[in-house]
Scaffold this motif. Sequence first.
Motif, PDB file in Angstrom:
ATOM      1  N   SER A   2       0.866  -1.179   0.000  1.00 25.81           N
ATOM      2  CA  SER A   2       0.000   0.000   0.000  1.00 25.81           C
ATOM      3  C   SER A   2       0.899   1.224   0.000  1.00 25.81           C
ATOM      4  N   SER A   3       0.700   2.114  -0.970  1.00 23.66           N
ATOM      5  CA  SER A   3       1.652   3.193  -1.207  1.00 23.66           C
ATOM      6  C   SER A   3       0.964   4.526  -1.426  1.00 23.66           C
ATOM      7  N   GLY A   4       1.688   5.590  -1.144  1.00 24.93           N
ATOM      8  CA  GLY A   4       1.234   6.919  -1.478  1.00 24.93           C
ATOM      9  C   GLY A   4       1.260   7.131  -2.980  1.00 24.93           C
ATOM     10  N   ASP A   5       0.318   7.890  -3.483  1.00 26.13           N
ATOM     11  CA  ASP A   5       0.200   8.286  -4.890  1.00 26.13           C
ATOM     12  C   ASP A   5      -0.274   7.185  -5.825  1.00 26.13           C
ATOM     13  N   ILE A   6       0.104   5.932  -5.581  1.00 24.89           N
ATOM     14  CA  ILE A   6      -0.170   4.887  -6.571  1.00 24.89           C
ATOM     15  C   ILE A   6      -1.117   3.810  -6.058  1.00 24.89           C
ATOM     16  N   GLY A   7      -1.597   3.904  -4.819  1.00 27.50           N
ATOM     17  CA  GLY A   7      -2.607   2.981  -4.328  1.00 27.50           C
ATOM     18  C   GLY A   7      -2.067   1.669  -3.813  1.00 27.50           C
ATOM     19  N   THR A   8      -2.838   0.605  -4.016  1.00 28.75           N
ATOM     20  CA  THR A   8      -2.534  -0.718  -3.475  1.00 28.75           C
ATOM     21  C   THR A   8      -2.275  -1.695  -4.621  1.00 28.75           C
ATOM     22  N   HIS A   9      -1.247  -2.522  -4.445  1.00 30.00           N
ATOM     23  CA  HIS A   9      -0.901  -3.499  -5.469  1.00 30.00           C
ATOM     24  C   HIS A   9      -0.671  -4.868  -4.828  1.00 30.00           C
ATOM     25  N   VAL A  10      -0.970  -5.891  -5.611  1.00 27.35           N
ATOM     26  CA  VAL A  10      -0.735  -7.278  -5.219  1.00 27.35           C
ATOM     27  C   VAL A  10       0.447  -7.768  -6.041  1.00 27.35           C
ATOM     28  N   GLN A  11       1.557  -8.032  -5.368  1.00 27.05           N
ATOM     29  CA  GLN A  11       2.797  -8.402  -6.054  1.00 27.05           C
ATOM     30  C   GLN A  11       2.874  -9.920  -6.162  1.00 27.05           C
ATOM     31  N   THR A  12       2.861 -10.412  -7.408  1.00 27.52           N
ATOM     32  CA  THR A  12       2.961 -11.856  -7.617  1.00 27.52           C
ATOM     33  C   THR A  12       4.390 -12.294  -7.913  1.00 27.52           C
ATOM     34  N   GLU A  13       5.177 -11.414  -8.517  1.00 27.20           N
ATOM     35  CA  GLU A  13       6.591 -11.683  -8.785  1.00 27.20           C
ATOM     36  C   GLU A  13       7.396 -10.484  -8.325  1.00 27.20           C
ATOM     37  N   LEU A  14       8.451 -10.744  -7.581  1.00 27.47           N
ATOM     38  CA  LEU A  14       9.176  -9.656  -6.943  1.00 27.47           C
ATOM     39  C   LEU A  14       9.936  -8.791  -7.933  1.00 27.47           C
ATOM     40  N   LEU A  15      10.323  -9.345  -9.053  1.00 28.20           N
ATOM     41  CA  LEU A  15      11.137  -8.595 -10.002  1.00 28.20           C
ATOM     42  C   LEU A  15      10.360  -8.201 -11.250  1.00 28.20           C
ATOM     43  N   LYS A  16       9.036  -8.208 -11.154  1.00 23.88           N
ATOM     44  CA  LYS A  16       8.183  -7.723 -12.233  1.00 23.88           C
ATOM     45  C   LYS A  16       7.165  -6.748 -11.666  1.00 23.88           C
ATOM     46  N   LYS A  17       6.841  -5.723 -12.439  1.00 31.29           N
ATOM     47  CA  LYS A  17       5.880  -4.719 -12.010  1.00 31.29           C
ATOM     48  C   LYS A  17       4.543  -5.379 -11.711  1.00 31.29           C
ATOM     49  N   PRO A  18       3.935  -5.084 -10.567  1.00 32.84           N
ATOM     50  CA  PRO A  18       2.651  -5.713 -10.235  1.00 32.84           C
ATOM     51  C   PRO A  18       1.531  -5.215 -11.144  1.00 32.84           C
ATOM     52  N   THR A  19       0.630  -6.101 -11.478  1.00 32.08           N
ATOM     53  CA  THR A  19      -0.496  -5.767 -12.343  1.00 32.08           C
ATOM     54  C   THR A  19      -1.834  -6.039 -11.676  1.00 32.08           C
ATOM     55  N   ARG A  20      -1.817  -6.581 -10.463  1.00 32.98           N
ATOM     56  CA  ARG A  20      -3.056  -6.833  -9.739  1.00 32.98           C
ATOM     57  C   ARG A  20      -3.273  -5.760  -8.679  1.00 32.98           C
ATOM     58  N   GLY A  21      -4.531  -5.574  -8.331  1.00 36.55           N
ATOM     59  CA  GLY A  21      -4.864  -4.631  -7.276  1.00 36.55           C
ATOM     60  C   GLY A  21      -6.108  -3.849  -7.640  1.00 36.55           C
ATOM     61  N   PRO A  22      -6.636  -3.092  -6.694  1.00 36.80           N
ATOM     62  CA  PRO A  22      -7.767  -2.208  -7.007  1.00 36.80           C
ATOM     63  C   PRO A  22      -7.256  -0.994  -7.791  1.00 36.80           C
ATOM     64  N   LEU A  23      -6.772  -1.241  -9.003  1.00 42.21           N
ATOM     65  CA  LEU A  23      -6.064  -0.235  -9.777  1.00 42.21           C
ATOM     66  C   LEU A  23      -6.991   0.922 -10.144  1.00 42.21           C
ATOM     67  N   GLY A  24      -6.520   2.118  -9.892  1.00 39.22           N
ATOM     68  CA  GLY A  24      -7.306   3.299 -10.203  1.00 39.22           C
ATOM     69  C   GLY A  24      -8.301   3.697  -9.142  1.00 39.22           C
ATOM     70  N   TRP A  25      -8.420   2.913  -8.081  1.00 40.61           N
ATOM     71  CA  TRP A  25      -9.379   3.243  -7.031  1.00 40.61           C
ATOM     72  C   TRP A  25      -8.842   4.279  -6.051  1.00 40.61           C
ATOM     73  N   PHE A  26      -7.589   4.089  -5.628  1.00 35.09           N
ATOM     74  CA  PHE A  26      -7.048   4.871  -4.522  1.00 35.09           C
ATOM     75  C   PHE A  26      -5.941   5.799  -4.998  1.00 35.09           C
ATOM     76  N   GLY A  27      -5.919   7.018  -4.441  1.00 40.40           N
ATOM     77  CA  GLY A  27      -4.731   7.842  -4.576  1.00 40.40           C
ATOM     78  C   GLY A  27      -3.645   7.298  -3.673  1.00 40.40           C
ATOM     79  N   ASN A  28      -3.965   7.166  -2.397  1.00 39.10           N
ATOM     80  CA  ASN A  28      -3.073   6.524  -1.430  1.00 39.10           C
ATOM     81  C   ASN A  28      -3.670   5.184  -1.026  1.00 39.10           C
ATOM     82  N   GLY A  29      -2.842   4.158  -1.015  1.00 39.15           N
ATOM     83  CA  GLY A  29      -3.260   2.896  -0.420  1.00 39.15           C
ATOM     84  C   GLY A  29      -2.826   2.881   1.025  1.00 39.15           C
ATOM     85  N   PHE A  30      -3.776   2.714   1.945  1.00 40.76           N
ATOM     86  CA  PHE A  30      -3.467   2.791   3.370  1.00 40.76           C
ATOM     87  C   PHE A  30      -3.093   1.440   3.974  1.00 40.76           C
ATOM     88  N   SER A  31      -3.853   0.382   3.640  1.00 42.54           N
ATOM     89  CA  SER A  31      -3.655  -0.890   4.320  1.00 42.54           C
ATOM     90  C   SER A  31      -4.344  -1.989   3.525  1.00 42.54           C
TER      91      SER A  31
END
Length: 784
Positions: free
Chosen positions: A462-491
């Motif tokens: 959960s990050s500022g500016d970019i929301g919340t992401h679900v990381q499936t591979e550590l060395l690839k950009k995450p593509t899962r998550g409530p994308l576009g929902w949150f400005g800040n992901g809190f928890s």
Amino acid sequence: MKKPTLALACVVAAMVAACGGGSSPSGQAPQFSATLTTSGTASTTGTRWMNVKYGGSGYVPGLVFHPTSPNVLYARTDMGGSYRWDAATSSWIPITDGFGITEEFFNGAESIGLDPNDDKRVYLVTGMYDWAGPNGRLYISTDRGDNWTHVDLPFRVGSNDPGRAIGERLVVDPNQSSVLYYGSRTSGLWKSADYGQTWAQVTSLSTFQYASDQIPALPGRASGGIEGVLFDTPGTGSGSATQTIYTTVAPDYANAAGLAFNLYKSSDGGATWTGIATPVSGYHIPHMVRAKDGLIYMAFTRDMGPGAGGPGRLYKFDGANWTLLKSYDTQQWVNFGLGGLSVSGSGPTTRIALGVTNSWGNWQGQPIVQLSDDAGLTWREISSMTPHTPSEGDFSGWIDDVEIDPNNPERILHVFGGGVWETRNASAASPSWNLAVNGLEETATLALMTPPKGASYTLLRSSGDIGTHVQTELLKKPTRGPLGWFGNGFSADMAWSTPSYIAAIGSPVWNTPNVAGGYSSDSGVTWTAFAANHPDALANQGGESNIAVSKPGYIVWAPANSRPAYTTDNGASWTYTNLPALSAVGINRGYRVVADRKNPNKVYAYNSGGAWWNQWSDTAHFWTSTDGGHTFTESTSFVAAGALVADYGHSSVAVNPNAEGDLWVTDGFSILHSTDSGATWTRIAATAPVWGSNPTWMYPEVYGATSIALGKAPAGATYSSSIYIVGTINGVWGVHRSDDGGVNWRRINDDKHQYAGLGNLAADQSVPGRVFASAAGRGVVFSY
């Protein structure tokens, strides 16, 4: 970061969090001693570090090429360190990860200066805010940033303030490398004649300096000050200081200092200065550059930026005459300004790249990067309508720096709110652009969580500016998550028995104004917004918010400055718990809620007390629920065991996923442990703060224990989980690990991997020795 108000909020929160703490407990707490085994090298499993990949996402205000050495290129960020380009791997190498916990305020660079005569010498001018904190620092490296020394500067610096792309403010005289000039925001023009070791104000231009109490009252709490310095010389290395120098003056500083012009010239090495009338007055001059033929190109724009609004003008100056080359007027729906500016070549075929700011969207004819190959007579757009995917981010808006590679004019880079774009075929009818963010990680991480073994993902971030992401591979950009929902992901949290069920909360954005939370039943692939929000969630959008999931559909939500509430129907309805409501105490407070991983009926709530100044009004509190988070009972032994008052950002709670009721808390100072669901507590005397010159009734210079996480234990361990903390043991700050229940500890990071501080921890439940940590503006890192 991409949005200035958010970047400000993220870092201010970190700064204000430095006011946590408390007084010594009055009673004698049960405790046992611990020993520290130091690891001198990062050569064993679990002691090496690298980034979890996201890629860019933060604001890069400046790119600086060495003028003669190919591929010597640096990038500075506003609050997440600085980088050097590695041409062999087409990636960025972080060069400030060795900054320690006491250097977080200096983790953003307001300017980078390179020595034209020595491509290994690099300077960083650092300091997060001009209006708060100490004076700035000059970091000096003679090996391209592999190692640093620093000098404390006699003026303040604002790497994360408005106008942070203006400059570069630091310049090295190409004819005498020992001479440096710096255009400060609030204290005028400064000069060093000894490679930056000592500094003196150039009083021949102005003696004016804003008083420290005047700066916070400035519009946006920022001044443009002296915005740039340019040496008017065709050569390098003559051994004599350059005599002809130009400097630009922001309108606010000119007014305050009684300077009548926005541009000044010295013909005697800075001894005297003459004002030069400009065709546009009262505007900022974000960049001025000199072509090889001696012509000077200068951008004027009304606003300070980032993403400065217009009107904007580009002029060519031959020392006496001004020629208008490009103009953007403010019209009904157009408010384009000018930012980045770079030139290559000379004469009638001079190539000019011009960044047009505040031009959002993606439409045919939109100005983003305007290119001229005839010294400004004609122009064409080379960036608009470039194919890109939403995951790559928009490329418009904050085009505040544009650079043409001095050794390859086909290569042009421009910054934006999410990193750097690059083309290597600028002359093509439709140049191809690619994100140049490999290795560049600038996210402000607000929370981390790892799932149990067997989940189809590795990390919730959960990050500022970019929301919340679900990381499936550590060395690839995450593509899962409530994308576009949150400005800040809190928890975010998952049901331990069913980790495919994930719930997340954050701050709504313009297109989802009422969505503050939601859930996924398929490991983050698809998401459903909660039918209702916590009653106080929309009114309390703070990073001190978090949630706990006990089982699918059963969630406890604790917004900042609020009373937690629970749902048993996937967020269709919410009912307040019996926990006391919290209010801010100058800074936000919040409950940390966490579900027991062995017994879903048990949920725990920790209130750290709020801030060091609140210690005379309140204590820390720990609560236990045995009915799924509906009603809670407070532990009567928590404070007696030694729990102190701390702010939210310097405290944490973790459960042992392998044992019911096995709880761990860090309160900023110490570690507390309970094996009976919080009924009784033991204080572990392993950590201790470093008070330095601060009084012990206030807050320490370095905290004792701020974050804790439990993960997979190695074979042969005497405790069921490995314990990780961020804290100070035997005077050494870092990430420490124990495999025997907190009896013995060893540091698992080294001095090259301090990241100007580490925050949230989350430990892997499948891989022994792997722990994730949020770095100070440097994204998420992990041990391996």
